[in-house]
Design an enzyme around this catalytic site. Structure first.
Site, PDB file in Angstrom:
ATOM      1  N   TYR A 159       7.767  10.444  11.320  1.00 21.46           N
ATOM      2  CA  TYR A 159       8.357  11.287  10.276  1.00 21.46           C
ATOM      3  C   TYR A 159       9.479  10.532   9.553  1.00 21.46           C
ATOM      4  O   TYR A 159       9.566  10.540   8.329  1.00 21.46           O
ATOM      5  CB  TYR A 159       8.886  12.569  10.914  1.00 21.46           C
ATOM      6  CG  TYR A 159       9.448  13.586   9.958  1.00 21.46           C
ATOM      7  CD1 TYR A 159       8.618  14.365   9.157  1.00 21.46           C
ATOM      8  CD2 TYR A 159      10.829  13.803   9.882  1.00 21.46           C
ATOM      9  CE1 TYR A 159       9.140  15.319   8.296  1.00 21.46           C
ATOM     10  CE2 TYR A 159      11.355  14.760   9.028  1.00 21.46           C
ATOM     11  CZ  TYR A 159      10.511  15.519   8.230  1.00 21.46           C
ATOM     12  OH  TYR A 159      11.043  16.466   7.373  1.00 21.46           O
ATOM     13  N   SER A 203      14.296  14.213   3.489  1.00 20.03           N
ATOM     14  CA  SER A 203      15.036  14.700   4.659  1.00 20.03           C
ATOM     15  C   SER A 203      16.121  13.688   5.001  1.00 20.03           C
ATOM     16  O   SER A 203      15.956  12.486   4.757  1.00 20.03           O
ATOM     17  CB  SER A 203      14.071  14.816   5.847  1.00 20.03           C
ATOM     18  OG  SER A 203      14.770  14.998   7.041  1.00 20.03           O
ATOM     19  N   LYS A 236       9.596   9.580   5.542  1.00 18.34           N
ATOM     20  CA  LYS A 236      10.587  10.083   4.576  1.00 18.34           C
ATOM     21  C   LYS A 236      11.384   8.926   3.955  1.00 18.34           C
ATOM     22  O   LYS A 236      11.784   9.007   2.786  1.00 18.34           O
ATOM     23  CB  LYS A 236      11.518  11.103   5.243  1.00 18.34           C
ATOM     24  CG  LYS A 236      10.813  12.412   5.625  1.00 18.34           C
ATOM     25  CD  LYS A 236      10.201  13.140   4.436  1.00 18.34           C
ATOM     26  CE  LYS A 236       9.678  14.525   4.801  1.00 18.34           C
ATOM     27  NZ  LYS A 236       9.047  15.235   3.680  1.00 18.34           N
TER      28      LYS A 236
END
Ligand SMILES: NC(=O)c1ccc[n+]([C@@H]2O[C@H](COP(=O)([O-])OP(=O)(O)OC[C@H]3O[C@@H](n4cnc5c(N)ncnc54)[C@H](OP(=O)(O)O)[C@@H]3O)[C@@H](O)[C@H]2O)c1
Length: 243
Positions: free
Chosen positions: A164, A149, A168
């Site tokens: 998150y 991402s 990533k």
């Protein structure tokens, strides 16, 4: 009709909905044999029906990527049933930061959120890579796509989604390390990361501009890339983006 010998076998994790479902559907539509990783046998049944409605034959397999310790055994059993996996798409992930999304602060984050995110988004892909890439190298062919991402880009890394984002960024690091090791083997094994853009799924929300099929495009390109294609890159819309 294609046989086991001339058709690649792909595994897409987290493929019962969202972008993973779109990736598995399109790979199967292109004639590939596709295994869809799902979390439970109940989800496997529902997924079988959903793929059938799309007009493709995709075989669901139960694979919970948060159970990293169990992954070697589970993937061993899957390979015994279906044959060696040539293409791995590490798509499954969770986004549980919050409440507040971009407003969620690292300073407020709990260890539980960080640990659960890390298990699914980092330890899971690490375990699938370590379980499958040695076989790919030994057989001389393999493709691995890590669904990352822009949230993981260190370039411009800012506030929001702390667990998150860290997961990533770590997945991106994992991609480069694994790609370098694959390159050193001399085998035709390509390991890349991609961003799908902002996609209308349960994770992306209803306001996102892209369809799951659009979000799947770059992952499909990397999963099927030719021998002269990239290794160790990070892509969106089939173009390199900053780490
Ligand atoms: N949507 C976006 O805008 C966006 C943007 C950038 C990156 N991404 C990335 O794209 C990928 C797919 O996202 P999405 O939007 O399709 O997400 P999604 O709609 O939330 O779907 C996530 C999928 O992963 C599965 N999953 C979650 N935890 C799992 C586990 N422990 N084991 C196996 N499967 C598990 C889910 O299965 P269950 O049904 O069992 O929960 C579901 O199939 C993710 O890596 C995400 O980080 C998405």
């Amino acid at each position: 009709m294609a046989t086991r010998d001339d058709t690649k076998l792909a595994l897409v994790t987290g493929a019962n909905r969202g972008i993973g479902f779109a990736i598995a559907t399109e790979l199967a539509a292109r004639g590939m044999r596709v295994l869809a990783g799902v979390r439970s046998s109940e989800k496997a049944e529902k997924a079988t029906e959903a793929f059938r409605k799309e007009g493709v034959a995709v075989t669901p397999v139960v694979l919970d990527v948060a159970d990293a310790r169990g992954i070697p055994e589970t993937l061993g059993a899957i390979a015994r049933d279906h044959g060696p996996i040539d293409i791995l798409v590490n798509n499954a992930a969770i986004l549980i930061d919050g409440p507040g999304g971009f407003a969620a602060r690292l300073l407020d984050m709990t260890d539980d959120v960080f640990q659960r995110t890390w298990e699914t988004n980092v330890l899971g892909p690490s375990a699938t890579i370590r379980a499958l890439v040695p076989g790919m190298i030994a057989r001389g062919f393999g493709r691995v796509v890590n669904m990352s991402s822009r949230a993981g880009q260190l370039t411009g890394m800012g506030a929001g989604f702390p667990a998150y984002r860290v997961s990533k960024a770590a997945l991106n690091a994992l991609t480069r390390i694994a790609a370098a090791e694959a390159a050193a083997s001399g085998a035709d094994v390509k390991i890349n990361a991609c961003s799908p853009g902002w996609v209308r799924t349960d994770m992306g929300g209803a306001e996102a501009p892209r369809s799951p099929a659009k979000g799947a495009e770059t992952a499909i390109w990397l999963a099927t890339v030719a021998s002269d294609g990239p290794n160790g890159g990070f892509f969106e819309d089939k173009k390199a983006i900053a780490w």
